[in-house]
Design a protein around this motif. Structure first.
Motif, mmCIF file in Angstrom:
data_model
loop_
_atom_site.group_PDB
_atom_site.id
_atom_site.type_symbol
_atom_site.label_atom_id
_atom_site.label_comp_id
_atom_site.label_asym_id
_atom_site.label_seq_id
_atom_site.Cartn_x
_atom_site.Cartn_y
_atom_site.Cartn_z
ATOM 1 N N ILE A 103 19.531 0.942 -14.847
ATOM 2 C CA ILE A 103 18.779 -0.110 -14.147
ATOM 3 C C ILE A 103 19.723 -1.022 -13.351
ATOM 4 C CG2 ILE A 103 17.415 -2.232 -14.489
ATOM 5 C CD1 ILE A 103 15.708 0.113 -14.981
ATOM 6 N N CYS A 104 19.445 -1.179 -12.069
ATOM 7 C CA CYS A 104 20.167 -2.120 -11.221
ATOM 8 C C CYS A 104 19.142 -3.088 -10.640
ATOM 9 C CB CYS A 104 20.867 -1.414 -10.066
ATOM 10 S SG CYS A 104 22.188 -0.314 -10.625
ATOM 11 N N LEU B 114 15.787 -8.429 -17.383
ATOM 12 C CA LEU B 114 15.687 -7.118 -18.035
ATOM 13 C C LEU B 114 14.365 -6.984 -18.808
ATOM 14 C CD1 LEU B 114 16.885 -4.382 -18.853
ATOM 15 C CD2 LEU B 114 18.109 -5.543 -20.712
ATOM 16 N N LEU B 115 14.003 -8.000 -19.581
ATOM 17 C CA LEU B 115 12.736 -7.937 -20.324
ATOM 18 C C LEU B 115 11.552 -7.839 -19.366
ATOM 19 C CD1 LEU B 115 12.898 -10.350 -23.404
ATOM 20 C CD2 LEU B 115 13.363 -7.902 -23.279
ATOM 21 N N VAL C 194 22.558 -8.821 -10.397
ATOM 22 C CA VAL C 194 22.350 -9.314 -11.773
ATOM 23 C C VAL C 194 22.546 -8.183 -12.776
ATOM 24 C CG1 VAL C 194 20.716 -10.414 -13.346
ATOM 25 C CG2 VAL C 194 20.801 -11.120 -10.958
ATOM 26 N N LEU C 195 21.807 -7.092 -12.633
ATOM 27 C CA LEU C 195 21.936 -5.966 -13.568
ATOM 28 C C LEU C 195 22.610 -4.803 -12.864
ATOM 29 C CD1 LEU C 195 18.348 -6.053 -15.151
ATOM 30 C CD2 LEU C 195 20.437 -7.153 -15.993
ATOM 31 N N ASP D 252 15.643 -2.268 -8.784
ATOM 32 C CA ASP D 252 16.029 -1.680 -7.498
ATOM 33 C C ASP D 252 16.240 -0.181 -7.668
ATOM 34 O OD1 ASP D 252 16.023 -4.231 -6.529
ATOM 35 O OD2 ASP D 252 18.188 -4.517 -6.784
ATOM 36 N N SER D 253 16.846 0.189 -8.801
ATOM 37 C CA SER D 253 17.009 1.606 -9.116
ATOM 38 C C SER D 253 17.078 1.758 -10.624
ATOM 39 C CB SER D 253 18.275 2.162 -8.453
ATOM 40 O OG SER D 253 19.391 1.415 -8.857
ATOM 41 N N GLY D 254 16.981 3.009 -11.090
ATOM 42 C CA GLY D 254 16.977 3.262 -12.522
ATOM 43 C C GLY D 254 15.564 3.519 -13.022
ATOM 44 N N THR D 255 15.475 3.948 -14.272
ATOM 45 C CA THR D 255 14.166 4.316 -14.808
ATOM 46 C C THR D 255 13.936 3.737 -16.206
ATOM 47 O OG1 THR D 255 15.148 6.335 -15.713
ATOM 48 C CG2 THR D 255 14.036 6.525 -13.582
#
Ligand SMILES: Nc1ncnc2c1ncn2[C@@H]1O[C@H](COP(=O)(O)OP(=O)(O)OP(=O)(O)O)[C@@H](O)[C@H]1O
Ligand SMILES: [Mg+2]
Length: 251
Positions: free
Chosen positions: A13-14, A53-54, A26-27, A64-67
Motif C-alpha cells: 500500500i502506498c 492506513l485504518l 505517507v505510506l 494510490d497503489s497496493g491491494t
C-alpha cells in the motif's frame, strides 16, 4: 498449533497527499497479514499514517497503489466496526441510539436492534446509561459507547484507532483490561492502533511496528507473555525496552 487462517492480506500500500504545491508521501509499501481472531496491534509514532492506513482498510479512503484482500469477501460500507480516535458520537442522540445506529440504517426491526444494542451496552458496562446523551458522559464512558457501537455492527473485524489516547492514565489501564474481557466474550479480529509501547505489549497477540513517514512496517513482535500481562514483569519490561530501542532506530 494449527496454522492461523489469514483474514486480511495487505500488499504494497502506498498513499500520498497533495498539499498545495507539495506532495506528502505517507505510506510506502505497507505490507501485512491479519489472522482470524487475533488481536493485532499496529504501533507507530505520531503522524506516521496510522489513521490513514485504518481508513484504507475500512474502505473509507483509497490507496494510490497496493491491494487489500479479505478472505471472506470485501465487506460493504459500514460492515467493519470502527472505533474512532475522537469519539465521533452523535451528540443529539442517546447512548442507545448511537449504539443501534448501524442497524437502524440496515432497517433491522426496532425490537431486535434495541435488544442487540442493549447487549453491547451491558458488555461495555454502561447499563443504566442508555438514555444519557454523550455530553453527560466522561471521556472513558464515551469511548465505551464507541466500542459498543463498533461491536454492534456484528462485524468480524473491528478497527480501533488509538481509542484510549485521550484518557487519563488510570482510566486507560482500566479500559485496556475491559477491552480484553470484551474481546474474549465476543470473538472478533481486532486491529488496534496505538503510539504507546506499553499499551501494545499489554494487548497484542502480535505487534507490528510502523516507521516514521514515509511509513512501512519495519518489525514484528509476538509477545510470549501469559495473560493477564503485568507491566512490572521482567519479560514485559524486556520486550518494552527492545521495542523502544527499535522505535528509536526506526525514526
Ligand atoms: N486528507 C489529507 N490531506 C492531506 N494530508 C493528510 C490527509 N490525511 C492525513 N494527512 C497527513 O498524513 C499524515 C498521516 O496522518 P494520520 O492521521 O494517518 O497520522 P497518525 O499516525 O494517525 O497520527 P496520530 O498519531 O496523530 O493520530 C499526516 O502528516 C497528515 O497531515
Ligand atoms: Mg491517527
Amino acid at each position: 498449533m494449527a496454522e492461523a487462517r489469514k483474514q486480511i492480506t495487505v500488499k504494497g500500500i502506498c498513499k500520498s497527499f497533495q498539499n498545495q504545491e507539495q506532495s506528502l508521501q505517507v505510506l510506502q509499501d505497507v505490507t501485512l497479514d491479519v489472522n482470524e481472531n487475533e488481536f493485532l496491534v499496529i504501533l507507530g509514532p505520531g503522524q506516521c499514517g496510522k489513521t490513514v492506513l485504518l481508513n484504507i482498510l475500512a474502505g473509507l479512503e483509497s490507496a494510490d497503489s497496493g491491494t487489500v484482500e479479505f478472505a471472506n469477501g470485501t465487506p460493504k460500507y459500514g460492515e467493519i466496526g470502527f472505533v474512532f480516535q475522537r469519539y465521533a458520537l452523535f451528540p443529539w442522540k442517546t447512548v442507545l441510539q448511537n449504539v443501534e445506529m448501524h442497524h437502524k440504517f440496515q432497517r433491522v426491526p426496532k425490537k431486535e436492534r434495541r435488544e442487540q444494542a442493549m447487549h453491547f451496552i451491558r458488555l461495555v458496562g454502561l447499563d443504566g446509561f442508555e438514555n444519557a446523551y454523550p455530553a453527560q458522559l466522561s471521556g472513558g464512558m464515551k469511548q465505551r459507547v464507541g466500542i459498543a457501537r463498533a461491536y454492534a455492527t456484528r462485524s468480524n473485524i473491528i478497527l480501533m484507532d488509538e481509542p484510549f489516547g485521550a484518557l487519563d492514565a488510570q482510566t486507560r489501564y482500566q479500559m485496556q483490561d475491559e477491552i480484553l474481557k470484551i474481546r474474549s466474550a465476543e470473538k472478533t479480529t481486532v486491529i488496534f492502533v496505538t503510539n504507546n509501547i506499553e499499551e501494545a505489549v499489554t494487548l497484542g497477540d502480535r505487534i507490528l511496528l510502523m516507521s516514521n513517514k514515509p511509513s512501512s512496517i519495519v518489525r514484528e513482535y509476538v509477545p510470549e507473555l501469559p495473560r493477564p500481562r503485568q507491566n512490572t514483569d521482567r519479560a514485559f519490561m524486556d520486550l518494552r525496552n527492545v521495542i523502544a530501542q527499535d522505535m528509536d532506530l526506526a525514526l
